[in-house]
Design an enzyme around this catalytic site. Structure first.
Site, PDB file in Angstrom:
ATOM      1  N   GLY A   1       0.783  -1.235   0.000  1.00  0.00           N
ATOM      2  CA  GLY A   1       0.000   0.000   0.000  1.00  0.00           C
ATOM      3  C   GLY A   1       0.812   1.282   0.000  1.00  0.00           C
ATOM      4  O   GLY A   1       0.246   2.368   0.149  1.00  0.00           O
TER       5      GLY A   1
ATOM      6  N   ARG B   1      14.238  -2.544  -8.488  1.00  0.00           N
ATOM      7  CA  ARG B   1      13.768  -3.919  -8.389  1.00  0.00           C
ATOM      8  C   ARG B   1      14.326  -4.811  -9.483  1.00  0.00           C
ATOM      9  O   ARG B   1      14.702  -5.958  -9.227  1.00  0.00           O
ATOM     10  CB  ARG B   1      12.231  -3.936  -8.441  1.00  0.00           C
ATOM     11  CG  ARG B   1      11.588  -3.297  -7.237  1.00  0.00           C
ATOM     12  CD  ARG B   1      10.096  -3.164  -7.418  1.00  0.00           C
ATOM     13  NE  ARG B   1       9.465  -2.669  -6.201  1.00  0.00           N
ATOM     14  CZ  ARG B   1       8.160  -2.439  -6.089  1.00  0.00           C
ATOM     15  NH1 ARG B   1       7.356  -2.656  -7.115  1.00  0.00           N
ATOM     16  NH2 ARG B   1       7.658  -2.003  -4.937  1.00  0.00           N
TER      17      ARG B   1
ATOM     18  N   ASP C   1      -7.669 -10.530 -18.916  1.00  0.00           N
ATOM     19  CA  ASP C   1      -8.923 -10.700 -19.643  1.00  0.00           C
ATOM     20  C   ASP C   1      -9.345  -9.428 -20.389  1.00  0.00           C
ATOM     21  O   ASP C   1      -9.769  -9.484 -21.544  1.00  0.00           O
ATOM     22  CB  ASP C   1     -10.060 -11.087 -18.683  1.00  0.00           C
ATOM     23  CG  ASP C   1      -9.726 -12.308 -17.848  1.00  0.00           C
ATOM     24  OD1 ASP C   1      -8.914 -13.124 -18.313  1.00  0.00           O
ATOM     25  OD2 ASP C   1     -10.280 -12.447 -16.748  1.00  0.00           O
TER      26      ASP C   1
ATOM     27  N   ILE D   1       0.577   2.720  -6.546  1.00  0.00           N
ATOM     28  CA  ILE D   1      -0.548   3.199  -5.738  1.00  0.00           C
ATOM     29  C   ILE D   1      -0.880   4.639  -6.116  1.00  0.00           C
ATOM     30  O   ILE D   1      -2.052   5.029  -6.211  1.00  0.00           O
ATOM     31  CB  ILE D   1      -0.233   3.070  -4.239  1.00  0.00           C
ATOM     32  CG1 ILE D   1      -0.025   1.600  -3.858  1.00  0.00           C
ATOM     33  CG2 ILE D   1      -1.371   3.668  -3.400  1.00  0.00           C
ATOM     34  CD1 ILE D   1      -1.236   0.712  -4.037  1.00  0.00           C
TER      35      ILE D   1
END
Length: 606
Positions: A196, A433, A373, A588
């Site tokens: 978060g 990362r 999807d 976020i």
């Protein structure tokens, strides 16, 4: 290492019958699951307990029976995830009590918890003398569709994660009639599974700490962090809208934040705020409550969007969807659609289509619903997909399950060093990362290890807030504790003698305030004395940078760069914002900036 199957988590539990009649007016346990339970009364009421192993460890329930009926289910012991596991148990409790059956479907998105909960309830039923096997043969019960559901609305939002809630609440706040579709049995998407953290330049904690920051600096960090592939115009929208989005979450959403900021790799300064509870549930559960209270906003869970409906001009005017539990079909007519169904990190076939390196050997942190999807659905009507080959892995994930490791935040708290099996540091712990992930892949067995000590752990709230994860890792020998470096290295096969040299060198660097090996860029804390902890980890797919091509108004573009009338996208659903790599905590910010833009512009068409 092999993956842990769901079945491994669900072990049969011992069951104890609590004989005798209960005076329930004063003796019923206060811990309970379910918002709509029927209270038990009368001399025939008796309580029975059942246990099972859930995702967070031992789970215990108390089932109160009256005659041959279940009158109440109390949750006695649980460390299941707030907003995910707890939401699933609420759903199942109501289904069991209201329908007097154990023939219920597991709640998608929280299957492990669902299986454990139903196993515990079944054990308690067996202890009562009734047979759970017979209860499982009774008529199947499924959640009712929302009352007041209409198929002619102003706006349809697909995907109830952070971006979906932002869009739906914004459109509903403009007075429009909104339907929010979610194919899983719970809402929250990847947002509720995340930490978060939200990057906000010039936030008040930075001002208090004397940290100089700016919108322009954050935008530059994002563009550089994505290797200049992201669209600067979209990045600028995110950075310029961060403060307003934060204010909206606080004053409209009721979201509370921790009184500090955190530094994430690739950022030039600490600017990332952490929500109450240190997890995305601290955001989603507040927004879900706001949404449930609005009469002009209806949330349809277990309902999968399958086709976009267009008119003769090509404008999007509706959505075809199916209730996955009942098979009932719906066709919602509307003036605008917002697609916010996340990325495709859980769809291995789709990952490999765009990036063959992201095969089934790489696990995922993502929600089971992140299957792309809506990417396919929108592409069928001419939407352009962009940057689909850029798929990010998160470096410090569970080596057995692929789950995001919150204990691994010891790295982000500047209290740990990352080493390999040979006992050496191999990367700067605060790097991007992708840089850390790629470095881990080159190490022996493709595994990294994180060393920290008790003093470092005590300086954070990580062991307390993430107690279930912490204990689970210890039980599976993925986190080892020992009084000496030798003691923590032996179970994981790490070279203790070399690690001792590495720690001595690190402590010297901390004293000097400089890391000549990897140029550590955050506060440096020595690791002096035990007990020590050693955590095993490896990268997992975490975020897909590619998605639907949008403009600064969140309008979905076709192959020629023209907006498709009536179609908007936000969050991980939309690509070309992060470039080749997303910096931590920027997602976020993105979902609540562009989610609100998409909701407002969709409402303006209605």
């Amino acid at each position: 290492m092999s993956n842990l199957s769901r079945r491994n988590f669900i072990a049969g539990g011992a069951v104890a019958a609590l004989g005798g009649t209960l005076a329930l007016a004063g003796c019923a346990p206060t811990g309970k699951s379910g918002s709509g339970q029927k209270g038990a009364s009368g001399e025939g009421a008796r309580a029975w307990t059942g246990t099972a192993n859930g995702k967070g460890g031992e789970l215990s329930v108390e089932v109160i029976t009256e005659g041959d009926s279940i009158a109440r289910i109390n949750l006695v012991k649980s460390r299941e995830s707030y907003g995910v596991g707890t939401a699933a148990m609420d759903v199942l409790t109501d289904l069991v009590i209201d329908n007097q059956t154990l023939n219920v479907d597991m709640v998608t998105g929280a299957t492990v918890t669902s299986m454990a909960f139903m196993s515990a309830v079944s054990d308690a039923i067996d202890a009562s003398g009734m047979k759970s096997s017979e209860w499982k043969k009774r008529d199947r019960a499924v959640p009712d569709e929302p009352s007041g559901l209409e198929e002619s609305v102003d706006v349809v939002v697909v995907g109830a994660g952070g971006a979906g809630y932002a869009a739906a609440l914004t459109a509903a706040g403009a007075g429009k009639k909104v339907v929010l579709l979610e194919k899983l049995g719970i809402t929250g998407g990847d947002t509720i599974l995340s930490g978060g953290a939200m990057a906000v330049p010039n936030n008040w904690f930075q001002a208090k700490a004397g940290i100089a920051d700016s919108v322009e600096k954050m935008a530059e960090d994002m563009i550089v962090g994505g290797d200049h592939v992201g669209d600067p115009a979209l990045v600028n929208v995110i950075c310029n809208g961060a403060t307003e989005a934060l204010d909206w979450l606080i004053f409209e959403g009721g979201v509370a934040w921790q009184p500090y900021e955190r530094f994430f790799g690739g950022h030039s300064v600490a600017r990332s705020l952490i929500p109450e509870g240190n997890e995305g549930s601290g955001i989603i559960c507040k927004l879900e409550k706001r949404a449930e209270d609005l009469k002009n906003l209806v949330i349809c869970r277990n309902t999968k969007a399958e086709e976009l409906v267009t008119d003769a001009s090509g404008a999007v005017v509706g959505v075809k969807a199916t209730n996955l539990l009942t098979g009932d079909a719906h066709q919602f007519a509307c003036k605008a659609v917002v697609l916010s169904a996340g990325g495709f990190g859980s769809n291995v076939e789709m990952r490999m289509k765009y990036n063959p390196e992201m095969d089934e050997k790489i696990l995922s942190t993502d929600s089971v619903g992140a299957t792309g999807d809506c990417h396919v659905m929108a592409e069928k009507i001419g939407a352009n997909l962009i940057d689909m080959q850029y798929i990010q892995t998160y470096p410090t994930c569970d080596a057995q399950t692929g789950a995001l490791l919150y204990v691994g935040n010891m790295r982000l708290e500047n209290r740990a060093i990352c080493i390999n099996k040979e006992g050496d540091r191999f990367v700067e712990e605060m790097e991007r990362r992708d840089v850390i992930s790629n470095a881990i892949k080159k190490q022996t067995d493709g595994i990294g290890y994180m060393l920290f000590n008790q003093a470092g752990l005590d300086a954070t709230d990580i062991a307390t807030v993430n107690a279930a994860e912490f204990d689970g890792l210890m039980a599976r020998n993925q986190l080892v504790k020992g009084d000496t470096i030798e003691a923590v290295c032996e179970p994981l096969g790490v070279d203790a003698a070399e690690l001792a040299k590495t720690v001595e060198k690190w402590n010297g660097y901390c004293k000097d305030g400089k890391d000549p090996d990897f140029n550590y860029r955050a506060a440096m804390h020595p690791i002096e004395g035990g007990p020590y902890y050693l955590l095993a980890y490896k990268p997992s797919v975490h975020y897909t940078m590619g998605g639907l091509h949008i403009d600064t108004d969140a309008r979905v573009l076709d192959g020629a760069g023209n907006p498709i009338p009536g179609l908007f996208a936000a969050g991980e659903q939309a690509g070309h914002k992060m470039g080749t790599n997303r910096l931590g905590s920027c997602s976020i910010t993105d979902i609540f900036v562009f989610g609100r833009i998409a909701g407002a512009n969709a409402a303006a068409l209605a």
